[in-house]
Design a protein around this motif. Structure first.
Motif, PDB file in Angstrom:
ATOM      1  N   ALA A  24       8.479  13.836   4.441  1.00 18.58           N
ATOM      2  CA  ALA A  24       7.875  14.304   3.229  1.00 18.58           C
ATOM      3  C   ALA A  24       8.034  12.846   2.231  1.00 18.58           C
ATOM      4  CB  ALA A  24       8.415  15.280   2.860  1.00 18.58           C
ATOM      5  N   VAL A  25       9.368  12.549   2.376  1.00 20.12           N
ATOM      6  CA  VAL A  25       9.564  11.209   1.276  1.00 20.12           C
ATOM      7  C   VAL A  25       8.763  10.297   1.805  1.00 20.12           C
ATOM      8  CG1 VAL A  25      11.417   9.906   0.453  1.00 20.12           C
ATOM      9  CG2 VAL A  25      12.134  12.237   0.685  1.00 20.12           C
ATOM     10  N   GLY A  26       8.834   9.789   3.023  1.00 14.91           N
ATOM     11  CA  GLY A  26       7.936   8.763   3.372  1.00 14.91           C
ATOM     12  C   GLY A  26       6.469   8.959   3.034  1.00 14.91           C
ATOM     13  N   VAL A  27       5.784  10.191   3.114  1.00 13.34           N
ATOM     14  CA  VAL A  27       4.469  10.279   2.433  1.00 13.34           C
ATOM     15  C   VAL A  27       4.396   9.785   1.100  1.00 13.34           C
ATOM     16  CG1 VAL A  27       2.608  11.867   2.153  1.00 13.34           C
ATOM     17  CG2 VAL A  27       3.708  11.759   4.454  1.00 13.34           C
ATOM     18  N   ALA A  28       5.390  10.481   0.374  1.00 10.05           N
ATOM     19  CA  ALA A  28       5.399  10.337  -1.212  1.00 10.05           C
ATOM     20  C   ALA A  28       5.570   8.829  -1.600  1.00 10.05           C
ATOM     21  CB  ALA A  28       6.765  11.142  -1.794  1.00 10.05           C
ATOM     22  N   VAL A  29       6.427   8.212  -0.874  1.00 11.72           N
ATOM     23  CA  VAL A  29       6.627   6.830  -1.381  1.00 11.72           C
ATOM     24  C   VAL A  29       5.214   6.012  -0.959  1.00 11.72           C
ATOM     25  CG1 VAL A  29       7.880   4.532  -0.691  1.00 11.72           C
ATOM     26  CG2 VAL A  29       9.269   6.760  -0.807  1.00 11.72           C
ATOM     27  N   LEU A  30       4.904   5.971   0.141  1.00 14.47           N
ATOM     28  CA  LEU A  30       3.544   5.419   0.608  1.00 14.47           C
ATOM     29  C   LEU A  30       2.347   6.072  -0.248  1.00 14.47           C
ATOM     30  CD1 LEU A  30       3.790   5.334   4.434  1.00 14.47           C
ATOM     31  CD2 LEU A  30       3.932   3.479   2.991  1.00 14.47           C
ATOM     32  N   MET A  31       2.420   7.239  -0.541  1.00 19.12           N
ATOM     33  CA  MET A  31       1.108   7.765  -1.566  1.00 19.12           C
ATOM     34  C   MET A  31       1.249   6.778  -2.888  1.00 19.12           C
ATOM     35  SD  MET A  31      -1.280   9.811  -1.531  1.00 19.12           S
ATOM     36  CE  MET A  31      -2.336  10.470  -2.891  1.00 19.12           C
ATOM     37  N   THR A  32       2.352   6.747  -3.277  1.00 18.72           N
ATOM     38  CA  THR A  32       2.575   6.297  -4.844  1.00 18.72           C
ATOM     39  C   THR A  32       2.047   4.642  -4.484  1.00 18.72           C
ATOM     40  OG1 THR A  32       4.235   7.424  -5.196  1.00 18.72           O
ATOM     41  CG2 THR A  32       4.203   5.489  -6.472  1.00 18.72           C
ATOM     42  N   CYS A  33       2.394   3.858  -3.661  1.00 18.70           N
ATOM     43  CA  CYS A  33       1.976   2.516  -3.393  1.00 18.70           C
ATOM     44  C   CYS A  33       0.360   2.516  -2.999  1.00 18.70           C
ATOM     45  CB  CYS A  33       2.662   2.011  -2.224  1.00 18.70           C
ATOM     46  SG  CYS A  33       4.364   1.663  -2.482  1.00 18.70           S
ATOM     47  N   ALA A  34      -0.065   3.344  -2.323  1.00 22.71           N
ATOM     48  CA  ALA A  34      -1.500   3.313  -1.776  1.00 22.71           C
ATOM     49  C   ALA A  34      -2.324   3.793  -3.093  1.00 22.71           C
ATOM     50  CB  ALA A  34      -1.667   4.457  -0.722  1.00 22.71           C
ATOM     51  N   LEU A  35      -1.898   4.925  -3.929  1.00 16.92           N
ATOM     52  CA  LEU A  35      -2.785   5.278  -5.134  1.00 16.92           C
ATOM     53  C   LEU A  35      -2.744   4.192  -5.979  1.00 16.92           C
ATOM     54  CD1 LEU A  35      -4.389   7.730  -6.074  1.00 16.92           C
ATOM     55  CD2 LEU A  35      -2.419   8.773  -7.063  1.00 16.92           C
ATOM     56  N   LEU A  36      -1.802   3.436  -6.264  1.00 18.05           N
ATOM     57  CA  LEU A  36      -1.559   2.439  -7.176  1.00 18.05           C
ATOM     58  C   LEU A  36      -2.550   1.352  -6.768  1.00 18.05           C
ATOM     59  CD1 LEU A  36       0.247   1.657  -9.540  1.00 18.05           C
ATOM     60  CD2 LEU A  36       1.552   0.240  -8.191  1.00 18.05           C
ATOM     61  N   MET A  37      -2.731   1.115  -5.529  1.00 19.40           N
ATOM     62  CA  MET A  37      -3.874   0.255  -5.027  1.00 19.40           C
ATOM     63  C   MET A  37      -5.138   0.815  -5.273  1.00 19.40           C
ATOM     64  SD  MET A  37      -2.337  -1.105  -1.147  1.00 19.40           S
ATOM     65  CE  MET A  37      -3.665  -2.166  -1.048  1.00 19.40           C
ATOM     66  N   GLU A  38      -5.370   2.199  -4.941  1.00 17.54           N
ATOM     67  CA  GLU A  38      -6.778   2.840  -5.067  1.00 17.54           C
ATOM     68  C   GLU A  38      -7.345   2.626  -6.483  1.00 17.54           C
ATOM     69  OE1 GLU A  38      -9.161   6.719  -3.755  1.00 17.54           O
ATOM     70  OE2 GLU A  38      -6.992   6.426  -3.304  1.00 17.54           O
ATOM     71  N   SER A  39      -6.241   3.094  -7.381  1.00 15.26           N
ATOM     72  CA  SER A  39      -6.417   3.161  -8.712  1.00 15.26           C
ATOM     73  C   SER A  39      -6.937   1.444  -9.427  1.00 15.26           C
ATOM     74  CB  SER A  39      -5.155   3.467  -9.612  1.00 15.26           C
ATOM     75  OG  SER A  39      -4.985   4.738  -9.108  1.00 15.26           O
ATOM     76  N   GLY A  40      -6.173   0.497  -8.974  1.00 10.32           N
ATOM     77  CA  GLY A  40      -6.451  -0.945  -9.320  1.00 10.32           C
ATOM     78  C   GLY A  40      -7.899  -1.060  -8.489  1.00 10.32           C
ATOM     79  N   TRP A  41      -8.272  -0.869  -7.525  1.00  8.14           N
ATOM     80  CA  TRP A  41      -9.333  -1.124  -6.680  1.00  8.14           C
ATOM     81  C   TRP A  41     -10.590  -0.518  -7.743  1.00  8.14           C
ATOM     82  CZ3 TRP A  41     -12.363   2.410  -3.393  1.00  8.14           C
ATOM     83  CH2 TRP A  41     -13.470   1.743  -2.809  1.00  8.14           C
ATOM     84  N   ARG A  42     -10.270   0.869  -7.913  1.00  2.64           N
ATOM     85  CA  ARG A  42     -11.519   1.610  -8.831  1.00  2.64           C
ATOM     86  C   ARG A  42     -11.489   1.052 -10.387  1.00  2.64           C
ATOM     87  NH1 ARG A  42     -13.268   5.984  -6.179  1.00  2.64           N
ATOM     88  NH2 ARG A  42     -12.172   6.683  -4.063  1.00  2.64           N
ATOM     89  N   TYR A  43     -10.501   0.549 -10.933  1.00  2.00           N
ATOM     90  CA  TYR A  43     -10.465   0.078 -12.356  1.00  2.00           C
ATOM     91  C   TYR A  43     -11.524  -1.002 -12.706  1.00  2.00           C
ATOM     92  CZ  TYR A  43      -8.525  -1.162 -16.798  1.00  2.00           C
ATOM     93  OH  TYR A  43      -8.476  -1.834 -18.125  1.00  2.00           O
ATOM     94  N   LYS A  44     -12.217  -0.650 -13.688  1.00  2.00           N
ATOM     95  CA  LYS A  44     -13.198  -1.896 -14.031  1.00  2.00           C
ATOM     96  C   LYS A  44     -13.010  -2.138 -15.616  1.00  2.00           C
ATOM     97  CE  LYS A  44     -15.620  -1.631 -10.002  1.00  2.00           C
ATOM     98  NZ  LYS A  44     -15.251  -2.559  -9.158  1.00  2.00           N
ATOM     99  N   GLY A  45     -12.036  -1.681 -16.150  1.00  3.82           N
ATOM    100  CA  GLY A  45     -12.075  -2.028 -17.476  1.00  3.82           C
ATOM    101  C   GLY A  45     -12.932  -0.892 -18.361  1.00  3.82           C
ATOM    102  N   ASP A  46     -13.006  -1.289 -19.734  1.00  2.14           N
ATOM    103  CA  ASP A  46     -13.754  -0.494 -20.609  1.00  2.14           C
ATOM    104  C   ASP A  46     -15.005  -1.234 -20.834  1.00  2.14           C
ATOM    105  OD1 ASP A  46     -14.939   1.121 -22.455  1.00  2.14           O
ATOM    106  OD2 ASP A  46     -13.293   1.635 -23.465  1.00  2.14           O
ATOM    107  N   PRO A  47     -16.164  -1.018 -20.318  1.00  2.00           N
ATOM    108  CA  PRO A  47     -17.396  -1.755 -20.846  1.00  2.00           C
ATOM    109  C   PRO A  47     -18.213  -1.595 -22.189  1.00  2.00           C
ATOM    110  CG  PRO A  47     -18.046   0.033 -19.429  1.00  2.00           C
ATOM    111  CD  PRO A  47     -16.542   0.335 -19.606  1.00  2.00           C
TER     112      PRO A  47
END
Length: 842
Positions: A24-47
């Motif tokens: 469970a802790v492993g999933v939580a730590v990796l989820m935080t890192c992965a979601l940070l990456m996914e959020s950055g990948w989806r982020y396009k700024g404000d057009p």
């Protein structure tokens, strides 16, 4: 088997709790890192700043050709630190594209209003108001160089109205403007507020003459959108720029968004790799230890005709169910943690306010599959030995602790140690990011080697520590040494987790401390000036010349901070740089020049730190090719090599080299050296007050501010390292608890044989002292070797700085938690009557 696995989990909850916690802790730590990456990948700024434009042509990134590998040229793209610009002529070319109604060049001027100094504001030419679009709600457009139209967000908060006046600071100068009108974007504008000058006046104020920040393309109503965009892209490509369309227009409007995107992708990816490696060690060790502790149960199943395949399938089903249950807990915990990290990143200025946590389904699926796969693989490997033996030998096998390990394990462990030694040499020979990457590889290779060689390490340590344990704990020490030798393989997971926690924490945490200390120390020791002129809006180049004319001033050096892109062995790096006025610089700055002279700096020359010169292969007198912050390529002659790159930047340029290539075009400060008892402070303070927001400060205060800035920039690394180290320490404690609870039958048998509770406690304490001592010694040794190698390679310091308090907290905290994780469960076991304990399940 699936039903049997579910029943096993139901009736043996405590036995599987440790495995569940690790997953469970492993999933939580990796989820935080992965979601940070996914959020950055989806982020396009404000057009919305370019909401009316179908495309925005701008230059925000630099693509550099790297080395050629197998006939393919590696290309790296970096975000330009100084907002690249495009030539004014590009607007005319775009306007001629069929279907384009207008191509509007947008200037982005750094301005501030005295009416609303806390509100971020940018200046533009009036024609670019059509891009948002801004509309007049009161008054009219600016018609002279002394007119300005203000954003409604400024007017609403200050009461400004047409006919009124306001002070505007731009280019380091404060000017009074008449408010000609108030504009509003109808609620669609976001980010900084806007001020609009006449186009001619905006061009005069722009520090990059003949350039636009971007060009917005407006199409005719009957134009074919796809056809127009294709033509616009062709024109942009020919000019070396990029056409941003759709949501990507936000990356043109807010290049800081691209920086935030790169930061989250880079940080999330790097720490996801570290977290995955740690989770692999932790999960594999915990699952493997859990299976080993159930050898008696599994042997009984084999004895009653369960086939090897059925036993393996049952174990895999158990772990699979635990993995899914861990995801149910770990994924929401990771979502919550990512939200907290996002808020901290915003508050510390790493990302913009509009950066949001996005997605989650992709990250959750990937993390759940990865962690569960590691757990399944570990369970499969641990079950092989139990299921390979014949049923008639199963019970006897379960009663005897297996030997140290196979020859393959020994050879693999020795190979890992040899690999770690090679990486140690590579770290010492490399520099910068290459050295850091090699050091992290060395750390994990060391730990993997310890995990593979742990049975032999434990046996050797038990033999060496036997006399010491007997001398301190008597007969209990004798039993402890015998247990350590006999259970050498059973304590592999414990040793690995403890070594990992100490090695990781001692390396990465203290590395950040060393980088911060080196930066502050070099800045303090290298600043010879006693005073500095500063201004929030920046200082014009004339400020340094004015300071030199003050009686008692020996030297004054204008300093302009920027970043440049330089080549490296693997990929280009964005590094901090200084632009200086070299007149009298030897009296204000000591960069510890090793060859050449800063006094030789001219517009076509450069000074470079020794570390960066080694990385790029530059020598004194060479022609160095690099890119300025706005992407302009330059080739400069190296006239000086210096050592204090951490305190002042890896590249030092003549200020004229940066003219027209920075966003503000201003100096950040003027360093002033005065004669002893010259009494020039009053005149210098008066000079500072003549500039908006100007002040005269002691250079010691600048070092204090630098220390704060460095601490803020290091916060992200330390936060993520603390999480990873905490996970490793928690895993060590988790493993210790599981190992202690599995000894119920063993300790009960000892008590039935006449060993007292006190003797059992002393035996356990002796075992833990021996095991913990070996783990801390190995972990500290690995950290010392890794830290020394990388600090020497990155900073040049021969001996790393390690605070005594830091080591005490790391070693003492790990030892205290490890002892607590053993003493409490052993105390619980000893409260159970031996007759009852001998009959309990494993």
């Amino acid at each position: 088997m699936l039903q049997l696995a579910a029943q096993t989990l139901r009736y043996r909850k405590s036995g599987f709790l440790a495995t569940f916690v690790a997953l469970a802790v492993g999933v939580a730590v990796l989820m935080t890192c992965a979601l940070l990456m996914e959020s950055g990948w989806r982020y396009k700024g404000d057009p919305r700043g370019y909401g009316a434009a179908v495309a925005v042509v701008a230059d925000r990134e630099l693509t550099v050709d790297g080395p050629t590998v197998f006939g393919e040229t590696e290309r790296t793209t970096v975000v330009l630190p100084e907002r690249g610009s495009v030539p004014e002529a590009l607007a005319g070319e775009l306007a001629e594209v069929p279907g384009v109604a207008r191509a509007v060049g947008d200037r982005r001027l750094v301005v501030a209003t005295t009416a609303a100094p806390e509100l971020p504001t940018t200046g533009h030419g009036w024609s670019s108001a059509a891009l948002a679009p801004y509309r007049l709600v009161d008054g009219g457009p600016p018609r002279s160089d002394r007119d300005v139209a203000v954003d409604a967000r400024i007017a609403d908060g200050t009461g400004l109205a047409p006919g009124g006046t306001t002070e505007v600071v731009t280019g380091g100068v404060s000017r009074t403007y008449r408010v000609s009108g108030v504009v509003d974007a109808g609620g669609t504008a976001s980010g900084p507020a806007a001020l609009f000058f006449t186009d001619a006046h905006a061009a005069a104020l722009d520090p990059r003459p003949g350039r636009f920040d971007a060009v917005g393309v407006l199409t005719a109503p009957d134009a074919g959108r796809d056809t127009v965009l294709a033509a616009v892209r062709r024109v942009a490509d020919a000019a070396g720029a990029t056409a941003y369309t759709g949501d990507e227009r936000g990356l043109a409007a807010e290049p800081e968004g691209a920086t935030a995107r790169a930061l989250t992708l880079g940080a999330g990816g790097a720490f996801a790799g570290y977290a995955a490696a740690i989770a692999g060690f932790v999960v594999a060790g915990t699952v493997g230890l859990s299976v080993r502790h159930r050898r008696r149960d599994l042997a009984l199943l084999r004895a009653v005709a369960a086939t090897p395949g059925q036993v393996r399938l049952m174990l895999l089903a158990e772990v699979g169910i635990l993995g899914l249950l861990a995801a149910v807990v770990g994924v929401p915990a990771g979502l919550f943690a990512t939200g907290l990290v996002r808020d901290e990143l915003v508050s510390r200025g790493f990302v913009l306010e509009d950066f949001a946590v996005q997605g989650g389904a992709l990250s959750a699926a990937a993390v759940t599959v990865a962690v569960t796969a590691v757990a399944l693989l570990s369970a499969w490997a641990a079950a092989l030995r139990v299921t390979r033996i014949r049923p008639t030998e199963a019970l006897g096998e379960a009663a005897v602790e297996p030997g140290s390990g196979s020859r393959a394990r020994l050879v693999s462990g020795l190979a890992c140690r040899a690999g770690a030694a090679v990486l140690t040499v590579l770290t010492g020979a490399a520099d910068g990011q290459t050295a850091l990457g090699a050091a992290m590889g060395m750390l994990y290779t060391f730990v993997l080697g310890v995990a593979l060689l742990a049975p032999w390490i434990n046996q050797g340590a038990a033999r060496l520590l036997g006399p010491v344990l007997r001398a301190v704990w008597g007969n209990s020490g004798y039993l402890a040494a015998a247990n350590l030798r006999a259970n050498a393989r059973g304590t592999v997971a414990v040793l690995t987790a403890l070594v990992l926690s100490v090695g990781l924490g001692g390396t990465v945490w203290f590395l950040q401390d060393n980088l911060e200390r080196q930066t502050v120390t070099q800045s303090r020791d290298g600043t010879l000036a006693q005073y500095a002129l500063t201004a929030g809006a920046g200082l014009p180049a004339s400020a340094a010349a004015e300071a030199r004319r003050v009686p008692g001033v020996l030297a004054a050096t204008g300093v302009r901070r920027t970043s440049v892109v330089v080549p490296d062995r693997l990929e280009p790096q964005t590094v901090p740089a200084l632009g200086i006025d070299p007149a009298g610089v030897e009296r204000t700055l000591d960069l510890r020049v090793r060859s050449g002279s800063l006094g030789e700096l001219r517009e076509n020359t450069v000074a470079v730190s020794t570390t960066r010169a080694d990385a790029a292969g530059w020598r004194l007198g060479d022609r160095a090719r690099l890119w300025l912050g706005d992407g302009t390529p330059v080739t400069l002659r190296v006239v000086a090599l210096y050592e204090r790159g951490w305190g002042f930047g890896d590249v030092t340029l003549h200020r004229d080299t940066l003219a027209g290539h920075t966003v503000t075009g201003l100096d950040d400060q003027v360093l002033v050296r005065t004669a002893p008892d010259a009494g020039a402070e009053r005149d210098l303070a008066g000079l500072a007050r003549r500039h908006p927001g100007g002040a005269l400060v002691d250079t010691g205060a600048l070092t204090g501010e630098l220390a704060e800035d460095v601490a803020v920039s290091g916060w992200l690394n330390k936060m993520l390292v603390a999480v990873l180290t905490g996970y490793a320490v928690l895993a060590a404690a988790n493993t210790l608890v599981m190992a202690a609870l599995a000894r119920t039958r063993e300790l009960s048998l000892l008590r039935l044989a006449g060993v007292t509770r006190g003797q059992v406690k002393r035996m356990v304490h002796a075992e833990q002292a021996g095991l913990l001592g070996v783990a801390l010694l190995i972990g500290a040794g690995i950290a010392a070797v890794t830290l020394t190698s990388v600090v020497r390679a990155v900073t040049g310091a021969g001996v790393p700085h390690v605070p005594a308090v830091g080591w005490a907290v790391l070693l003492g905290g790990t030892a205290a938690l490890a002892l607590l994780a053993t003493v409490l469960p052993i105390g619980r076991i000893l409260r159970t009557a031996p007759v009852e304990g001998i009959g309990v399940r494993e």
